[in-house]
Motif scaffolding. Sequence first.
Motif, PDB file in Angstrom:
ATOM      1  N   HIS A 208       0.628 -36.939   7.250  1.00  0.00           N
ATOM      2  CA  HIS A 208       1.276 -38.135   6.712  1.00  0.00           C
ATOM      3  C   HIS A 208       1.726 -37.830   5.295  1.00  0.00           C
TER       4      HIS A 208
ATOM      5  N   ASP B 148       2.373 -46.451   0.276  1.00  0.00           N
ATOM      6  CA  ASP B 148       1.146 -45.877   0.832  1.00  0.00           C
ATOM      7  C   ASP B 148       1.466 -44.804   1.866  1.00  0.00           C
ATOM      8  N   ILE B 149       2.322 -45.148   2.795  1.00  0.00           N
ATOM      9  CA  ILE B 149       2.747 -44.191   3.824  1.00  0.00           C
ATOM     10  C   ILE B 149       4.268 -44.244   3.900  1.00  0.00           C
TER      11      ILE B 149
ATOM     12  N   GLU C  99      -5.628 -35.692  -1.216  1.00  0.00           N
ATOM     13  CA  GLU C  99      -4.671 -36.695  -0.738  1.00  0.00           C
ATOM     14  C   GLU C  99      -4.680 -36.812   0.783  1.00  0.00           C
TER      15      GLU C  99
ATOM     16  N   HIS D  85       2.726 -42.518  -6.618  1.00  0.00           N
ATOM     17  CA  HIS D  85       3.004 -42.902  -5.239  1.00  0.00           C
ATOM     18  C   HIS D  85       3.529 -44.343  -5.258  1.00  0.00           C
TER      19      HIS D  85
ATOM     20  N   ALA E  29       2.564 -39.708   1.767  1.00  0.00           N
ATOM     21  CA  ALA E  29       2.774 -40.800   0.829  1.00  0.00           C
ATOM     22  C   ALA E  29       4.048 -40.475   0.062  1.00  0.00           C
ATOM     23  N   SER E  30       4.698 -41.503  -0.439  1.00  0.00           N
ATOM     24  CA  SER E  30       5.957 -41.261  -1.137  1.00  0.00           C
ATOM     25  C   SER E  30       5.655 -40.613  -2.486  1.00  0.00           C
TER      26      SER E  30
END
Length: 767
Positions: free
Chosen positions: A647, A628-629, A572, A625, A649-650
């Motif tokens: 970062h 995306d971010i 990921e 997810h 992702a959700s």
Amino acid sequence: MKEDSQETKNQLAAKLNMKLTTCWHEWDYLAVVLLLALWLPSCLGQTTPSPQQQSDKIKFRLAGFPRKNYEGRVEIFYKGEWGTICDDDFSLATAHVLCRHLGFVSATGWTHSAKYGKGTGKIWLDNVQCEGSEKSIELCKSRGWGNSDCTHDEDAGVVCQNERLPGFVDSNVIEQMEVEEDIVEAVRLRSVVATAKKRMPITEGIVEVKYKDGWAQICDLGWTPKNSRVICGMMGFPFERKVNKNFYKLFTERQKNFYRIHSVACLGTEVHLSTCALEFSNGNGSAPCEGGMPAVVSCVPGPQYSHAHGQKKKLKITSTVRLKGGARLGEGRVEVLKNSEWGTVCDSRWDLQAASVVCRELGFGSAKEALRGARMGQGMGPIHLNEVQCTGLERSIWNCRYKNITTENCQHVEDAALRCNAPYMGYENTIRITGGRTRYEGRVEVMTTDANGTQGWGLICGEGWSTREAMVVCRQLGLGYANHGLQETWYWDSSNVTEMVMSGVKCTGNEMTLSHCQHHKVTSCQKAGTRFSAGVICSETASDLVLNASLVQQTVYIEDRPLHMLYCAAEEECLSKSAAKANWPYGHRRLLRFSSQIHNVGRADFRPKAGRHSWVWHACHAHYHSMDIFTHYDLLTINGTKVAEGHKASFCLEDSECQEGVAKRYECANFGEQGITVGCWDLYRHDIDCQWIDINDVKPGNYILQVVINPNYEVAESDFTNNAMKCNCKYDGHRIWVHNCHIGDAFSEEAERRFEKYPGQLNNQIS
């Protein structure tokens, strides 16, 4: 009488029979009987108003002191007048109905014998008996409107559950200036100078009041600066100034004046002319103003409305008060600066006078509304002031009486907010949205003027169009917040406007009008078809995400994690680029780990922009997810250079915990709905994959840890300035020390400069 009654019934029956024959002559008798209740009103051309329609003329509010925003004396606005309810036969079931009227889910109790103080005016209802399920108080049993044998010593109150009904916009716990239309319906300044008429805002002119189908003047005999102060406040200006009456006297002598009001005596603290002592003209209002002339007022505009060439002495805006979370200019949650840290104001005793002091301090006029109960969202910092009491003449809220706050007697659910009178600028006339299903959505069109002076409408190129540009459009049209900025609007192609007239639009999101944003001098749009024009979806409410900065500071630590435990994270892309060259599965990565607690303190649930049909399944961690971010994690040098990043992702957006009285709505399990409810927070614990920054390649030194939520503005929020969190930190190669963690807008400018210029720790002692 009985014979007459029987005859009337027979006549009605005959008419009904004729109607039924006309409407359903081909139906059998059984079908007619079954559908009679449903179709009879429409067939006869009659409709029964719904309880909601019946109640449109009624308003409700909570009043009294001391109280919280969800409790108080119940007051009802009926037939143009506010009144109370008597406590005779009052019950919890009646309180349930009233609390729903007020926008709360239910009641937890009720009070009698004027616990919140005695009201004034009429006692509108007495002996009210509800079952609790009624949609309107009108459907409950009572003695009828205005029929009571009580006194105000028996005024009833309610205690509601402090949870708002979903989608409830009007708070009904607002102190708002109610103007009786037969007294002063509207007020305006009529400019008589030709050049001033073309320039907004109009700051000087003859005071006129709406009367019948036209406008009338006010006789200026006995006119004082206090009267002018009230008028300027209504027009959206903080202060009044002297005016050249000689010029206006020459002008008005040639005019036919119609005097509606002959005497005005304001104290200067009023928020509307109608609350001043007024003497109206008799009869048709033709009585002359002997020895006087029409009242003329000149106002000082706030800095944001001053003309660069026309304002010699500009008004200074205070740096110790600000508004946050509002959609329109001049509205928001009130925040004050104390000890270099911004905090909120508790709504106890919050009223129009205190709100007006803040409005004028910020360069606006008097207050239209004083809002309680965090109606513009909740703050996250300290609560600095409580029980603010102002006369309305103070220059600053700090000159008013107030009490210092303690956590026991106020919470952020009681943050005070306001709406100010702002000058009319006419910005909404230069832009429109068309083709949408409601007035809150559509394709954006801007007014153009060609070389011949002919006006028309044109489209905006959708390339690069985002939520921030949409925020400006929604604000300019007075439609609240932006839910979406759309780059394709083919499904709204309903008008004959086809020409692209604006492109390259870039806004910060704070501009008053789209024309204040950057854009191309010459229109250039690669996708010139009308389907690629810009569009917006606006909303009266919006979410607001804020990170709990203190939790980051409390939970931060370093972990050396074996590579064989990081395959999913590598898949990921949660590790730095150098991880690809590592000797998998041997060795380890050094991770800076911490917990993130993300609160939704806004007025609408935070939902992913993408629908569940487009969520991406990640088999490695067995989750979807939805964005995306969702968050950026960065480690920066003191001069802002990025040395490490992460970062997130959700993984899933859900309600981990909620404030007392708020129910969870979102849960990720079993492909459930994702989001964060207002008053709840999503907790990403420090031991979750990707909840880190890979610092394997970072050298020892002094750094800034930065976390940014919703960094790409993918989901609309009421306030993006509080999405970033920053900390000072020292890394010695083995351990890390983190301090001064704060939300990006939590400190004063001076304190923030000290943070940014922080020279770094010389040792491991944090003072």
